[in-house]
Write a protein that holds these residues in place. Structure first.
Motif, PDB file in Angstrom:
ATOM      1  N   GLN A 251      48.083   8.007  26.415  1.00 33.14           N
ATOM      2  CA  GLN A 251      47.809   7.383  27.818  1.00 33.14           C
ATOM      3  C   GLN A 251      48.983   6.481  28.049  1.00 33.14           C
ATOM      4  O   GLN A 251      49.666   6.279  29.173  1.00 33.14           O
ATOM      5  CB  GLN A 251      46.611   6.886  27.708  1.00 33.14           C
ATOM      6  CG  GLN A 251      46.059   6.345  28.841  1.00 33.14           C
ATOM      7  CD  GLN A 251      46.196   4.776  28.891  1.00 33.14           C
ATOM      8  OE1 GLN A 251      46.287   4.225  27.681  1.00 33.14           O
ATOM      9  NE2 GLN A 251      45.938   4.116  29.867  1.00 33.14           N
TER      10      GLN A 251
ATOM     11  N   MET B 294      52.345   8.468  28.630  1.00 32.57           N
ATOM     12  CA  MET B 294      52.172   9.316  29.975  1.00 32.57           C
ATOM     13  C   MET B 294      52.513   8.320  31.191  1.00 32.57           C
ATOM     14  O   MET B 294      53.089   8.702  32.149  1.00 32.57           O
ATOM     15  CB  MET B 294      50.682  10.025  30.132  1.00 32.57           C
ATOM     16  CG  MET B 294      50.477  10.791  31.270  1.00 32.57           C
ATOM     17  SD  MET B 294      51.670  12.357  31.119  1.00 32.57           S
ATOM     18  CE  MET B 294      50.621  13.019  30.081  1.00 32.57           C
TER      19      MET B 294
ATOM     20  N   LEU C 292      44.377  15.158  32.342  1.00 34.87           N
ATOM     21  CA  LEU C 292      45.044  15.663  30.910  1.00 34.87           C
ATOM     22  C   LEU C 292      44.459  14.841  29.923  1.00 34.87           C
ATOM     23  O   LEU C 292      44.106  15.364  28.917  1.00 34.87           O
ATOM     24  CB  LEU C 292      46.712  15.171  30.953  1.00 34.87           C
ATOM     25  CG  LEU C 292      47.275  16.312  31.713  1.00 34.87           C
ATOM     26  CD1 LEU C 292      48.805  16.210  31.661  1.00 34.87           C
ATOM     27  CD2 LEU C 292      46.974  17.745  31.114  1.00 34.87           C
ATOM     28  N   PRO C 293      44.172  13.238  29.954  1.00 32.06           N
ATOM     29  CA  PRO C 293      43.436  12.717  28.907  1.00 32.06           C
ATOM     30  C   PRO C 293      41.853  13.255  28.432  1.00 32.06           C
ATOM     31  O   PRO C 293      41.577  13.506  27.337  1.00 32.06           O
ATOM     32  CB  PRO C 293      43.258  11.163  29.411  1.00 32.06           C
ATOM     33  CG  PRO C 293      44.634  11.006  30.372  1.00 32.06           C
ATOM     34  CD  PRO C 293      44.572  12.308  30.804  1.00 32.06           C
TER      35      PRO C 293
ATOM     36  N   TYR D  68      41.001  16.237  29.068  1.00 33.47           N
ATOM     37  CA  TYR D  68      41.217  17.710  28.688  1.00 33.47           C
ATOM     38  C   TYR D  68      41.769  17.434  27.102  1.00 33.47           C
ATOM     39  O   TYR D  68      41.086  18.189  26.071  1.00 33.47           O
ATOM     40  CB  TYR D  68      42.296  18.350  29.406  1.00 33.47           C
ATOM     41  CG  TYR D  68      42.730  19.964  28.907  1.00 33.47           C
ATOM     42  CD1 TYR D  68      41.746  20.764  28.949  1.00 33.47           C
ATOM     43  CD2 TYR D  68      43.724  20.025  28.178  1.00 33.47           C
ATOM     44  CE1 TYR D  68      42.278  22.221  28.436  1.00 33.47           C
ATOM     45  CE2 TYR D  68      44.186  21.252  27.427  1.00 33.47           C
ATOM     46  CZ  TYR D  68      43.102  22.488  27.440  1.00 33.47           C
ATOM     47  OH  TYR D  68      43.544  23.338  27.108  1.00 33.47           O
ATOM     48  N   GLY D  69      42.666  16.697  27.025  1.00 30.62           N
ATOM     49  CA  GLY D  69      43.205  16.353  25.263  1.00 30.62           C
ATOM     50  C   GLY D  69      41.937  15.910  24.546  1.00 30.62           C
ATOM     51  O   GLY D  69      41.929  16.455  23.201  1.00 30.62           O
ATOM     52  N   THR D  70      41.320  14.924  25.180  1.00 28.50           N
ATOM     53  CA  THR D  70      39.966  14.462  24.322  1.00 28.50           C
ATOM     54  C   THR D  70      39.161  15.649  23.722  1.00 28.50           C
ATOM     55  O   THR D  70      38.669  15.734  22.627  1.00 28.50           O
ATOM     56  CB  THR D  70      39.130  13.447  24.955  1.00 28.50           C
ATOM     57  OG1 THR D  70      40.051  12.211  25.207  1.00 28.50           O
ATOM     58  CG2 THR D  70      38.029  12.859  24.186  1.00 28.50           C
TER      59      THR D  70
ATOM     60  N   ASN E 163      39.868  18.645  23.263  1.00 30.33           N
ATOM     61  CA  ASN E 163      40.455  19.384  22.446  1.00 30.33           C
ATOM     62  C   ASN E 163      40.822  18.909  21.096  1.00 30.33           C
ATOM     63  O   ASN E 163      40.934  19.653  20.212  1.00 30.33           O
ATOM     64  CB  ASN E 163      41.741  20.096  23.395  1.00 30.33           C
ATOM     65  CG  ASN E 163      41.398  21.296  24.168  1.00 30.33           C
ATOM     66  OD1 ASN E 163      40.722  22.242  23.664  1.00 30.33           O
ATOM     67  ND2 ASN E 163      41.333  20.903  25.423  1.00 30.33           N
ATOM     68  N   LEU E 164      40.980  17.370  21.020  1.00 36.42           N
ATOM     69  CA  LEU E 164      41.169  16.787  19.906  1.00 36.42           C
ATOM     70  C   LEU E 164      39.930  16.612  19.048  1.00 36.42           C
ATOM     71  O   LEU E 164      40.253  16.703  17.750  1.00 36.42           O
ATOM     72  CB  LEU E 164      41.997  15.513  20.243  1.00 36.42           C
ATOM     73  CG  LEU E 164      43.193  15.193  20.463  1.00 36.42           C
ATOM     74  CD1 LEU E 164      43.786  14.114  21.128  1.00 36.42           C
ATOM     75  CD2 LEU E 164      44.040  15.535  19.327  1.00 36.42           C
TER      76      LEU E 164
ATOM     77  N   TYR F 253      31.495  14.694  25.617  1.00 36.71           N
ATOM     78  CA  TYR F 253      32.544  14.737  26.494  1.00 36.71           C
ATOM     79  C   TYR F 253      32.075  13.914  27.845  1.00 36.71           C
ATOM     80  O   TYR F 253      32.970  13.040  28.485  1.00 36.71           O
ATOM     81  CB  TYR F 253      32.842  16.346  27.055  1.00 36.71           C
ATOM     82  CG  TYR F 253      33.821  16.432  27.719  1.00 36.71           C
ATOM     83  CD1 TYR F 253      35.264  16.134  27.284  1.00 36.71           C
ATOM     84  CD2 TYR F 253      33.751  17.051  29.225  1.00 36.71           C
ATOM     85  CE1 TYR F 253      36.345  16.279  28.050  1.00 36.71           C
ATOM     86  CE2 TYR F 253      35.004  17.073  29.944  1.00 36.71           C
ATOM     87  CZ  TYR F 253      36.341  16.982  29.500  1.00 36.71           C
ATOM     88  OH  TYR F 253      37.283  16.921  30.144  1.00 36.71           O
TER      89      TYR F 253
END
Length: 127
Positions: A1, A4, A48-49, A51-53, A55-56, A65
């Motif tokens: 973050q 970004m 994006l953060p 979404y990234g979380t 998937n991580l 979530y």
């Protein structure tokens, strides 16, 4: 973050003008300015953060979530608050961002890119 946010500021003047500069019209942000930005800024700094979380974290379920999203949203509101909080000193010692840290960012634009953690700013000389 941190990366970004710094990228939004430094990629190009034209990109910054369209993405993040509308959010920086608030040089003394207030609590509701946290989510007042352009669509590209919202995608890069919020969606994006999230979404990234998702998937991580391998076992991220809907409740995890939602909990992360709620905490992230609340943190963004708190750092845009116009108030100092009693816990700010403890947060600074832990390297966590405070409203004071983020207000410096809104005044000067070249320091304190971290929202949650100030560690990368401290390491990179932007704190």
């Amino acid at each position: 973050q941190y990366a970004m946010h710094r990228l939004e500021h430094r990629l190009s003047p034209e990109f910054y003008k369209k993405s993040h500069k509308p959010h920086h019209r608030f040089t003394n942000p207030r609590i509701f300015d946290a989510f007042n930005g352009s669509i590209p800024d919202t995608v890069l700094m919020i969606l994006l953060p999230l979404y990234g979380t998702a998937n991580l974290v391998s076992d991220c379920n809907v409740w995890t979530y939602m909990a992360f999203g709620s905490m992230y949203a609340n943190w963004l509101v708190l750092i845009h608050s116009e108030y100092a909080f009693p816990w700010d000193g403890a947060f600074r010692k832990l390297g966590l961002g405070t409203p004071g840290d983020h207000h410096v960012h809104h005044k000067v634009f070249k320091y304190n890119f971290g929202h949650l953690f100030m560690w990368f700013d401290q390491i990179g000389g932007t704190y």
